[in-house]
Design a protein around this motif. Structure first.
Motif, mmCIF file in Angstrom:
data_model
loop_
_atom_site.group_PDB
_atom_site.id
_atom_site.type_symbol
_atom_site.label_atom_id
_atom_site.label_comp_id
_atom_site.label_asym_id
_atom_site.label_seq_id
_atom_site.Cartn_x
_atom_site.Cartn_y
_atom_site.Cartn_z
ATOM 1 N N MET A 182 -8.581 -66.807 21.203
ATOM 2 C CA MET A 182 -9.486 -66.802 22.348
ATOM 3 C C MET A 182 -8.692 -66.793 23.646
ATOM 4 O O MET A 182 -7.601 -67.355 23.726
ATOM 5 C CB MET A 182 -10.383 -68.043 22.300
ATOM 6 N N ALA A 183 -9.256 -66.158 24.658
ATOM 7 C CA ALA A 183 -8.671 -66.163 25.998
ATOM 8 C C ALA A 183 -9.768 -65.905 27.014
ATOM 9 O O ALA A 183 -10.846 -65.400 26.673
ATOM 10 C CB ALA A 183 -7.566 -65.117 26.127
ATOM 11 N N HIS A 184 -9.501 -66.264 28.268
ATOM 12 C CA HIS A 184 -10.449 -66.042 29.359
ATOM 13 C C HIS A 184 -9.761 -65.221 30.447
ATOM 14 O O HIS A 184 -8.550 -65.352 30.674
ATOM 15 C CB HIS A 184 -10.901 -67.365 29.984
ATOM 16 N N THR A 185 -10.512 -64.386 31.126
ATOM 17 C CA THR A 185 -9.995 -63.751 32.336
ATOM 18 C C THR A 185 -10.232 -64.711 33.502
ATOM 19 O O THR A 185 -10.895 -65.736 33.342
ATOM 20 C CB THR A 185 -10.722 -62.433 32.646
ATOM 21 N N ARG A 186 -9.736 -64.360 34.640
ATOM 22 C CA ARG A 186 -10.105 -65.074 35.859
ATOM 23 C C ARG A 186 -11.532 -64.708 36.221
ATOM 24 O O ARG A 186 -12.109 -63.760 35.675
ATOM 25 C CB ARG A 186 -9.166 -64.689 37.006
ATOM 26 N N ASP A 187 -12.127 -65.436 37.140
ATOM 27 C CA ASP A 187 -13.444 -65.062 37.654
ATOM 28 C C ASP A 187 -13.326 -63.760 38.449
ATOM 29 O O ASP A 187 -12.330 -63.538 39.149
ATOM 30 C CB ASP A 187 -13.999 -66.151 38.564
ATOM 31 N N PHE A 188 -14.343 -62.920 38.326
ATOM 32 C CA PHE A 188 -14.357 -61.656 39.052
ATOM 33 C C PHE A 188 -15.218 -61.770 40.305
ATOM 34 O O PHE A 188 -16.200 -62.508 40.339
ATOM 35 C CB PHE A 188 -14.911 -60.535 38.170
ATOM 36 N N LEU A 189 -14.856 -60.992 41.309
ATOM 37 C CA LEU A 189 -15.740 -60.798 42.449
ATOM 38 C C LEU A 189 -16.817 -59.799 42.031
ATOM 39 O O LEU A 189 -16.570 -58.942 41.165
ATOM 40 C CB LEU A 189 -14.965 -60.259 43.651
ATOM 41 N N PRO A 190 -18.000 -59.862 42.601
ATOM 42 C CA PRO A 190 -19.057 -58.922 42.213
ATOM 43 C C PRO A 190 -18.622 -57.458 42.297
ATOM 44 O O PRO A 190 -18.989 -56.651 41.434
ATOM 45 C CB PRO A 190 -20.178 -59.236 43.211
ATOM 46 N N GLU A 247 -7.778 -56.869 33.779
ATOM 47 C CA GLU A 247 -7.778 -58.290 33.437
ATOM 48 C C GLU A 247 -8.250 -58.516 31.998
ATOM 49 O O GLU A 247 -7.759 -59.421 31.314
ATOM 50 C CB GLU A 247 -8.663 -59.072 34.410
ATOM 51 N N THR A 248 -9.179 -57.682 31.531
ATOM 52 C CA THR A 248 -9.628 -57.804 30.144
ATOM 53 C C THR A 248 -8.506 -57.451 29.189
ATOM 54 O O THR A 248 -8.312 -58.120 28.169
ATOM 55 C CB THR A 248 -10.844 -56.898 29.885
ATOM 56 N N ALA A 249 -7.751 -56.404 29.505
ATOM 57 C CA ALA A 249 -6.622 -56.013 28.659
ATOM 58 C C ALA A 249 -5.617 -57.157 28.540
ATOM 59 O O ALA A 249 -5.093 -57.439 27.453
ATOM 60 C CB ALA A 249 -5.944 -54.763 29.221
ATOM 61 N N LYS A 250 -5.341 -57.822 29.643
ATOM 62 C CA LYS A 250 -4.420 -58.972 29.618
ATOM 63 C C LYS A 250 -4.963 -60.079 28.718
ATOM 64 O O LYS A 250 -4.217 -60.692 27.945
ATOM 65 C CB LYS A 250 -4.223 -59.511 31.034
ATOM 66 N N ALA A 251 -6.258 -60.341 28.824
ATOM 67 C CA ALA A 251 -6.868 -61.410 28.031
ATOM 68 C C ALA A 251 -6.875 -61.074 26.543
ATOM 69 O O ALA A 251 -6.694 -61.957 25.700
ATOM 70 C CB ALA A 251 -8.285 -61.686 28.526
ATOM 71 N N VAL A 252 -7.081 -59.810 26.196
ATOM 72 C CA VAL A 252 -7.047 -59.397 24.791
ATOM 73 C C VAL A 252 -5.654 -59.632 24.217
ATOM 74 O O VAL A 252 -5.502 -60.148 23.101
ATOM 75 C CB VAL A 252 -7.452 -57.918 24.639
ATOM 76 N N ASN A 286 -14.687 -63.033 31.957
ATOM 77 C CA ASN A 286 -14.833 -62.547 30.586
ATOM 78 C C ASN A 286 -14.290 -63.570 29.607
ATOM 79 O O ASN A 286 -13.194 -64.093 29.802
ATOM 80 C CB ASN A 286 -14.062 -61.232 30.389
ATOM 81 N N VAL A 287 -15.063 -63.838 28.569
ATOM 82 C CA VAL A 287 -14.596 -64.646 27.442
ATOM 83 C C VAL A 287 -14.230 -63.673 26.327
ATOM 84 O O VAL A 287 -15.058 -62.860 25.914
ATOM 85 C CB VAL A 287 -15.689 -65.621 26.956
ATOM 86 N N VAL A 288 -12.999 -63.737 25.847
ATOM 87 C CA VAL A 288 -12.492 -62.776 24.873
ATOM 88 C C VAL A 288 -12.190 -63.484 23.556
ATOM 89 O O VAL A 288 -11.439 -64.466 23.529
ATOM 90 C CB VAL A 288 -11.223 -62.076 25.388
ATOM 91 N N ILE A 289 -12.769 -62.981 22.469
ATOM 92 C CA ILE A 289 -12.525 -63.520 21.128
ATOM 93 C C ILE A 289 -11.994 -62.379 20.257
ATOM 94 O O ILE A 289 -12.659 -61.355 20.088
ATOM 95 C CB ILE A 289 -13.814 -64.076 20.500
ATOM 96 N N VAL A 290 -10.791 -62.556 19.743
ATOM 97 C CA VAL A 290 -10.171 -61.556 18.871
ATOM 98 C C VAL A 290 -10.267 -62.023 17.426
ATOM 99 O O VAL A 290 -9.881 -63.150 17.099
ATOM 100 C CB VAL A 290 -8.695 -61.324 19.251
ATOM 101 N N LEU A 291 -10.803 -61.164 16.565
ATOM 102 C CA LEU A 291 -10.895 -61.438 15.140
ATOM 103 C C LEU A 291 -10.092 -60.393 14.381
ATOM 104 O O LEU A 291 -10.252 -59.185 14.596
ATOM 105 C CB LEU A 291 -12.353 -61.396 14.681
#
Length: 368
Positions: free
Chosen positions: A120-128, A139-144, A242-247
């Motif tokens: 599991m990993a989280h990104t930072r909060d995004f601006l709208p 940022e999602t790629a980094k979290a994955v 983003n909350v990222v869960i890798v299975l």
């Protein structure tokens, strides 16, 4: 030396706020609450912007787990990855899937080969104004990548499903961006769900090397030839990161479970579902030592308005959202093949598999 053991428990729910099944398993000792890493659920809402069953389910779970973990409900939400997917149309049955992870001290007897692992990993909060754009992809790629490391998975080929919960836009968030002199990808809250899902999926594809990294704002919801074969993204109003869960499967896992996947080319691709089942020994010639735990899939109405040359009306129905049509159709197909309606089918598959299709992953329990 195997270092972790991953457990999977599928629990039926009577409503979004029903935590009794989970509490019973904790009370019996079947689940150690301290070992819970992620909970994925299907709730009986509409799956849209105003689907508050997702937030209700998370709040109920956090409140129930807080005393078990000696934490506040807010701290529980930070510790455990919650992904609630609204919409149980047709035969889909509301349920949650609880993933646990524990350290093991010695090699269990009978465990061999790569077994289920989770990270599991989280990104930072995004601006709208960052939703649906390059920042969310990057940022999602980094979290994955971080979640893969957390799962002990080095080879992208061993990743079989990446579940992401991502934000959406509201009128207040759009106005906040405008007040700073910035424009959002769209001013429609509903359309923003697709932008956020799409950018998040492209982030998965970049991280796993499925597509080149040089993509940007102009590719989101336009270049449908760019997609991930294992991404599953779900938008919600309840967060801004983003909350990222890798299975996937790993040599370091001592789990009694295994995961694999296939890719549906369209909403009626039964062959792909059967291939996914067969890849974990659950096909037409099911192995006696295998048991189905759950199936996870994405569904969407084909954007060109056809399925195998015949016109569909899902995109033209002003009474029912196309995502609800798609969930019902794909959910019925998978339920019929799996023999259960308690499967996780999420709508909106932008850049998640080929246009009109989507990934389908299967987790099986092995009796060693």
């Amino acid at each position: 030396m195997r270092t972790t053991s991953v457990g999977v428990h599928k629990i039926a729910t009577k409503g979004p706020g029903d935590v009794s099944g989970l509490m019973n398993l904790i009370g019996s000792g079947a689940i150690d609450p301290a070992s819970i890493l992620a909970i994925l659920g299907k709730t009986e809402g509409n799956g849209g912007v105003n689907d508050f069953t997702r937030e209700y389910a998370v709040a109920a779970l956090c409140s129930a787990l807080a005393p078990k973990l000696d934490l506040s409900a807010e701290a529980v939400e930070q510790r455990i990855a919650f992904v609630m997917s609204g919409g149980t149309e047709g035969v889909l049955s509301p349920h949650i899937t609880v993933f646990t992870r524990q350290q093991v001290q010695q090699q269990p007897a009978g465990i061999s080969g790569k077994r289920l692992s989770i990270g599991m990993a989280h990104t930072r909060d995004f601006l709208p104004e960052e939703l649906g754009r390059s920042a969310q992809i990057t940022e999602t790629a980094k979290a994955v990548t971080a979640a893969m490391a957390d799962a002990g998975i080095a080879d992208p080929a061993d990743v079989h499903f990446v579940q992401i919960k991502c934000p959406l836009l509201t009128s207040e968030r759009v106005e906040a961006a405008a007040a700073r002199g910035n424009k959002t990808a769209t001013t429609s809250a509903y359309s923003s769900m697709a932008y956020s899902r799409g950018a998040s999926a492209l982030g998965v594809a970049v991280a796993l090397g499925e597509i080149a990294a040089d993509i940007g704002d102009q590719d989101v919801l336009r270049r449908y030839d760019l997609f991930s074969k294992v991404a599953s993204t779900s938008s919600g109003i309840e967060l801004m990161h983003n909350v990222v869960i890798v299975l996937g499967n790993s040599e370091s896992s001592a789990s009694a479970f295994e995961i694999s996947h296939a890719v549906m080319s369209d909403a009626i691709d039964a062959a792909a579902v059967l291939a996914a089942l067969g890849s974990v020994g659950l096909g037409a010639r099911a192995q006696a030592d295998r048991e189905l735990v759950n199936i996870f899939a994405k569904a969407e109405a084909s954007p060109d308005g056809t399925v195998r040359g015949f016109r569909h009306t899902m995109l033209e129905d002003t009474d029912i959202s196309s995502t609800r049509h798609a969930r019902a159709a794909v959910g019925g197909l998978i339920a019929g093949l799996a023999g259960t309606g308690a499967v996780y089918v999420s709508g909106g598959a932008e850049h998640q598999g080929p246009a009109g299709g989507g990934p389908v992953a299967v987790i099986a329990r092995l009796s060693d």
